[in-house]
Design a protein around this motif. Structure first.
Motif, PDB file in Angstrom:
ATOM      1  N   ASP A 177      36.424 -52.693 -52.413  1.00 42.23           N
ATOM      2  CA  ASP A 177      35.771 -52.365 -51.137  1.00 42.23           C
ATOM      3  C   ASP A 177      36.051 -53.436 -50.090  1.00 42.23           C
ATOM      4  N   PHE A 178      36.018 -54.708 -50.513  1.00 47.60           N
ATOM      5  CA  PHE A 178      36.314 -55.799 -49.576  1.00 47.60           C
ATOM      6  C   PHE A 178      37.716 -55.640 -48.991  1.00 47.60           C
ATOM      7  N   PHE A 179      38.678 -55.415 -49.877  1.00 47.36           N
ATOM      8  CA  PHE A 179      40.059 -55.316 -49.419  1.00 47.36           C
ATOM      9  C   PHE A 179      40.236 -54.113 -48.490  1.00 47.36           C
ATOM     10  N   THR A 180      39.693 -52.972 -48.890  1.00 42.68           N
ATOM     11  CA  THR A 180      39.826 -51.759 -48.078  1.00 42.68           C
ATOM     12  C   THR A 180      39.201 -51.958 -46.707  1.00 42.68           C
ATOM     13  N   HIS A 181      38.004 -52.547 -46.663  1.00 43.56           N
ATOM     14  CA  HIS A 181      37.314 -52.775 -45.387  1.00 43.56           C
ATOM     15  C   HIS A 181      38.106 -53.753 -44.511  1.00 43.56           C
ATOM     16  N   TYR A 182      38.640 -54.813 -45.126  1.00 49.33           N
ATOM     17  CA  TYR A 182      39.398 -55.808 -44.364  1.00 49.33           C
ATOM     18  C   TYR A 182      40.652 -55.186 -43.744  1.00 49.33           C
ATOM     19  N   ILE A 183      41.348 -54.379 -44.526  1.00 51.45           N
ATOM     20  CA  ILE A 183      42.576 -53.748 -44.035  1.00 51.45           C
ATOM     21  C   ILE A 183      42.256 -52.764 -42.915  1.00 51.45           C
ATOM     22  N   GLU A 184      41.200 -51.995 -43.071  1.00 54.59           N
ATOM     23  CA  GLU A 184      40.815 -51.043 -42.023  1.00 54.59           C
ATOM     24  C   GLU A 184      40.537 -51.757 -40.703  1.00 54.59           C
ATOM     25  N   GLU A 185      39.832 -52.885 -40.778  1.00 53.44           N
ATOM     26  CA  GLU A 185      39.480 -53.624 -39.562  1.00 53.44           C
ATOM     27  C   GLU A 185      40.706 -54.220 -38.878  1.00 53.44           C
ATOM     28  N   ASN A 186      41.688 -54.611 -39.663  1.00 54.95           N
ATOM     29  CA  ASN A 186      42.820 -55.360 -39.098  1.00 54.95           C
ATOM     30  C   ASN A 186      44.090 -54.549 -38.862  1.00 54.95           C
ATOM     31  N   LEU A 187      44.202 -53.375 -39.499  1.00 54.90           N
ATOM     32  CA  LEU A 187      45.431 -52.607 -39.342  1.00 54.90           C
ATOM     33  C   LEU A 187      45.259 -51.239 -38.692  1.00 54.90           C
ATOM     34  N   ASN A 188      44.142 -50.581 -38.921  1.00 51.21           N
ATOM     35  CA  ASN A 188      43.971 -49.231 -38.346  1.00 51.21           C
ATOM     36  C   ASN A 188      44.088 -49.266 -36.829  1.00 51.21           C
ATOM     37  N   GLY A 189      44.963 -48.394 -36.299  1.00 53.97           N
ATOM     38  CA  GLY A 189      45.163 -48.322 -34.857  1.00 53.97           C
ATOM     39  C   GLY A 189      46.207 -49.272 -34.326  1.00 53.97           C
ATOM     40  N   ILE A 190      46.799 -50.094 -35.200  1.00 48.56           N
ATOM     41  CA  ILE A 190      47.849 -51.030 -34.779  1.00 48.56           C
ATOM     42  C   ILE A 190      49.198 -50.325 -34.792  1.00 48.56           C
ATOM     43  N   SER A 191      49.994 -50.535 -33.752  1.00 49.25           N
ATOM     44  CA  SER A 191      51.332 -49.958 -33.708  1.00 49.25           C
ATOM     45  C   SER A 191      52.201 -50.588 -34.783  1.00 49.25           C
ATOM     46  N   VAL A 192      52.987 -49.762 -35.458  1.00 46.38           N
ATOM     47  CA  VAL A 192      53.898 -50.276 -36.488  1.00 46.38           C
ATOM     48  C   VAL A 192      54.835 -51.316 -35.895  1.00 46.38           C
ATOM     49  N   ASP A 193      55.257 -51.096 -34.652  1.00 46.00           N
ATOM     50  CA  ASP A 193      56.185 -52.017 -33.998  1.00 46.00           C
ATOM     51  C   ASP A 193      55.545 -53.371 -33.711  1.00 46.00           C
ATOM     52  N   GLU A 194      54.213 -53.430 -33.724  1.00 42.95           N
ATOM     53  CA  GLU A 194      53.495 -54.676 -33.443  1.00 42.95           C
ATOM     54  C   GLU A 194      53.198 -55.479 -34.706  1.00 42.95           C
ATOM     55  N   LEU A 195      53.545 -54.950 -35.857  1.00 35.46           N
ATOM     56  CA  LEU A 195      53.273 -55.644 -37.114  1.00 35.46           C
ATOM     57  C   LEU A 195      54.254 -56.803 -37.272  1.00 35.46           C
ATOM     58  N   SER A 196      53.865 -57.955 -36.755  1.00 34.05           N
ATOM     59  CA  SER A 196      54.744 -59.116 -36.822  1.00 34.05           C
ATOM     60  C   SER A 196      54.569 -59.842 -38.148  1.00 34.05           C
ATOM     61  N   GLU A 197      55.556 -60.645 -38.484  1.00 37.14           N
ATOM     62  CA  GLU A 197      55.491 -61.443 -39.707  1.00 37.14           C
ATOM     63  C   GLU A 197      54.325 -62.429 -39.640  1.00 37.14           C
ATOM     64  N   GLU A 198      54.080 -62.969 -38.444  1.00 32.92           N
ATOM     65  CA  GLU A 198      52.977 -63.916 -38.262  1.00 32.92           C
ATOM     66  C   GLU A 198      51.632 -63.251 -38.540  1.00 32.92           C
ATOM     67  N   MET A 199      51.439 -62.018 -38.028  1.00 34.05           N
ATOM     68  CA  MET A 199      50.183 -61.302 -38.248  1.00 34.05           C
ATOM     69  C   MET A 199      49.951 -61.057 -39.740  1.00 34.05           C
ATOM     70  N   LEU A 200      50.999 -60.622 -40.429  1.00 31.86           N
ATOM     71  CA  LEU A 200      50.852 -60.321 -41.849  1.00 31.86           C
ATOM     72  C   LEU A 200      50.643 -61.590 -42.677  1.00 31.86           C
ATOM     73  N   ASP A 201      51.264 -62.706 -42.287  1.00 29.61           N
ATOM     74  CA  ASP A 201      51.039 -63.980 -42.982  1.00 29.61           C
ATOM     75  C   ASP A 201      49.584 -64.406 -42.865  1.00 29.61           C
ATOM     76  N   LYS A 202      48.992 -64.216 -41.679  1.00 32.20           N
ATOM     77  CA  LYS A 202      47.586 -64.559 -41.481  1.00 32.20           C
ATOM     78  C   LYS A 202      46.690 -63.704 -42.363  1.00 32.20           C
ATOM     79  N   MET A 203      47.062 -62.434 -42.514  1.00 35.76           N
ATOM     80  CA  MET A 203      46.281 -61.549 -43.372  1.00 35.76           C
ATOM     81  C   MET A 203      46.354 -61.998 -44.836  1.00 35.76           C
ATOM     82  N   ILE A 204      47.535 -62.396 -45.267  1.00 36.25           N
ATOM     83  CA  ILE A 204      47.687 -62.884 -46.644  1.00 36.25           C
ATOM     84  C   ILE A 204      46.807 -64.118 -46.868  1.00 36.25           C
ATOM     85  N   THR A 205      46.812 -65.031 -45.891  1.00 38.28           N
ATOM     86  CA  THR A 205      46.002 -66.252 -46.004  1.00 38.28           C
ATOM     87  C   THR A 205      44.517 -65.914 -46.070  1.00 38.28           C
ATOM     88  N   ALA A 206      44.083 -64.992 -45.188  1.00 39.32           N
ATOM     89  CA  ALA A 206      42.669 -64.627 -45.145  1.00 39.32           C
ATOM     90  C   ALA A 206      42.224 -63.937 -46.429  1.00 39.32           C
TER      91      ALA A 206
END
Length: 351
Positions: A177-206
């Motif tokens: 549930d934690f993972f699903t909720h976190y992903i929904e908050e940070n990825l839903n509605g984000i353009s695929v073209d905006e998914l930068s390596e920096e953004m995804l690295d921050k998500m991995i760290t968090a």
């Protein structure tokens, strides 16, 4: 120095036109009889000999007429060819085959490729990077076995990507549930073209700060997002190439098996229509040509559409079809009027 004057250029254009029409070597007598040439067969024969010396024509047999080389086709396409306007009936037919503003983007491209195959009897090639311009609508993690989870990534245009990830141990409901909720908050509605390596690295760290064992799931999402950013290449109507006597069937088979090698070629930046020849080493089928044009979505390049066929294709017929379809797709995908965007000029970059 041999000067290619207007008369010789008219002779070259006439040879190309006649060869495209008949598929047979063209003789000087046949060219001299054309209304716009107006010189004797002997003069035409001399001009053709000079054009052969310059590499624009060749003589397949000693007693035969001439046929154009790919350098001759290049000069013809770049400087000599005049494109006709499509009739209202032709435009209406293309509109019916393509679809309207309510047609899903993927289906627009599929319909356009099918229309080109039907109208030209050539194979159609299309790339579609439309998913990268859509937004992420849902990410779901589904347990499928012991420590095995499948990530589903769904975009607003209906594209679905999935990837299996194996973790070090099974997740309980709270962790999932934690993972699903976190992903929904940070990825839903984000353009695929905006998914930068920096953004995804921050998500991995968090996520790792909460539980390091969850990081493979985020890395799986990273890999899926990269897949969505890649252009999707399709070649339809490959049987048209196999049935063409002018193409080597083994080369066609190898091309179909390794068609993804075309992706980098089609991603080259260009404007207008681009014509490339297999004989020039651009792709794997000798004596072939590829005619492509890019379409756009809201000002950004979104893909390419065109045909692959023998070098002796009817460029005057095919290029207006491709121009019209790519302009129409651009208009429909950009939510503009159904009217066609007029191009200032047809450009044929060197291959």
């Amino acid at each position: 120095m041999i000067i290619v004057d207007d008369r010789k250029l008219k002779v070259l254009a006439a040879v190309v036109d006649e060869y495209i029409r008949t598929g047979e070597p063209v003789g000087s007598k046949a060219v001299s009889k054309l209304e716009h040439i107006k010189v004797s067969a002997a003069t035409v024969r001399n001009d053709m000999a000079l054009l052969e010396q310059l590499g624009y024509l060749e003589q397949p047999h000693t007693s035969a007429g001439r046929i154009p080389t790919y350098q001759g086709y290049r000069l013809y396409i770049d400087e000599l060819m005049t494109l006709p306007e499509l009739s209202d009936e032709e435009k209406l037919r293309l509109d019916e085959l393509l679809g309207d503003e309510n047609t899903p983007e993927d289906l627009l491209i599929q319909n356009a490729a099918a229309a080109l195959t039907e109208l030209t009897q050539c194979a159609a090639v299309a790339t579609n990077s439309a998913p990268r311009f859509s937004v992420i609508s849902k990410v779901e993690v589904i347990p499928t076995g012991k420590r095995l989870y499948v990530i589903l990534l769904i975009t607003s245009n209906g594209s679905i990507k999935n990837k299996a990830c194996r973790l070090e141990f099974d997740l309980n409901h709270e962790q999932l549930d934690f993972f699903t909720h976190y992903i929904e908050e940070n990825l839903n509605g984000i353009s695929v073209d905006e998914l930068s390596e920096e953004m995804l690295d921050k998500m991995i760290t968090a996520v790792s700060a909460y539980m390091v064992s969850l990081s493979p799931l985020v890395k799986g999402i990273c890999e899926l997002s990269e897949d969505l950013k890649q252009q999707q290449l399709t070649v339809s109507g490959g049987e048209k190439l196999l049935s063409c006597d002018e193409l080597d069937k083994m080369e066609v088979v190898r091309f179909i098996q390794h068609k993804n090698e075309l992706t980098d070629l089609l991603e080259d930046s260009f404007s207008g229509i681009q014509v490339k020849f297999g004989a020039g080493g651009s792709f794997a089928i000798g004596n072939s040509s590829m005619i492509v044009s890019k379409y756009r979505k809201k000002g950004k390049e979104a893909g390419s559409l065109g045909i692959i066929g023998p070098m002796r294709v009817d460029y005057k017929k095919i290029i207006p079809y491709i121009e019209y379809l790519t302009h129409k797709i651009t208009a429909l995908m950009s939510e503009e009027d159904n009217t066609i965007i007029e191009s200032d000029e047809c450009e044929f970059p060197d291959s």
